[in-house]
Scaffold this active site. Sequence first.
Site, PDB file in Angstrom:
ATOM      1  N   HIS A  68       0.850  -1.191   0.000  1.00 35.35           N
ATOM      2  CA  HIS A  68       0.000   0.000   0.000  1.00 35.35           C
ATOM      3  C   HIS A  68       0.887   1.242   0.000  1.00 35.35           C
ATOM      4  CE1 HIS A  68      -3.808  -2.028   1.874  1.00 35.35           C
ATOM      5  NE2 HIS A  68      -3.308  -2.723   0.874  1.00 35.35           N
ATOM      6  N   GLU A  70       1.032   3.804   1.923  1.00 36.80           N
ATOM      7  CA  GLU A  70       1.579   4.153   3.238  1.00 36.80           C
ATOM      8  C   GLU A  70       2.759   3.267   3.604  1.00 36.80           C
ATOM      9  OE1 GLU A  70      -1.619   3.595   2.332  1.00 36.80           O
ATOM     10  OE2 GLU A  70      -2.958   4.147   3.967  1.00 36.80           O
ATOM     11  N   CYS A  98      -5.880   1.852   6.094  1.00 37.08           N
ATOM     12  CA  CYS A  98      -6.539   0.626   6.511  1.00 37.08           C
ATOM     13  C   CYS A  98      -5.923   0.147   7.830  1.00 37.08           C
ATOM     14  CB  CYS A  98      -6.388  -0.445   5.433  1.00 37.08           C
ATOM     15  SG  CYS A  98      -4.690  -1.062   5.264  1.00 37.08           S
ATOM     16  N   CYS A 101      -2.086  -0.625   7.540  1.00 39.50           N
ATOM     17  CA  CYS A 101      -1.277   0.588   7.466  1.00 39.50           C
ATOM     18  C   CYS A 101      -1.301   1.349   8.782  1.00 39.50           C
ATOM     19  CB  CYS A 101      -1.754   1.465   6.313  1.00 39.50           C
ATOM     20  SG  CYS A 101      -1.444   0.708   4.698  1.00 39.50           S
TER      21      CYS A 101
END
Length: 171
Positions: A68, A70, A98, A101
């Site tokens: 992701h 992040e 999420c 993360c």
Amino acid sequence: MESRTTSISQDFTNGTPRDQQWMRHAMALAQRAETSGEVPVGAVIVRDNSLLAEGWNQPIGAHDPTAHAEIMALRAAGLTAANYRLTGTTLYVTLEPCVMCAGAIVHARVARVVYAATDPRAGAAGSVFSLLENTPLNHQVSVQGGVLAEECSDMLRQFFRARRKMPGERG
């Protein structure tokens, strides 16, 4: 009367001009992800108003479910800082983090997260879960949502609208 905002329900604004500047940088990275066929999410990590690292969604191309925006930014920031603790940093991201993360953000000791669009299905910064400001955890992160939210939400909506129209899409 002094107003102190620490939760997203209280601190959901367009942010400062500096917040908007860094969010626009994250939006450019989100466009980079989209160009590669990834969900358009971008992230930057800043310390003392200087760019420390950046990342964008890469799970499809990298064959890595943890790639992701992040996480990519956190990995790069750790290497740049030569430290897994990223104290005194702000992470700007175009979509609410999420659970995965958010956990990494807490472990990295990021001081502040500024996000644009809420994620009503998987958001862990207040929409579905509130992990970043969860007091039982050993570190809490200041959260501000809604910075350039409409622009980032539009980018995501357009991406998914176009994807639904494509025949034989991978998933």
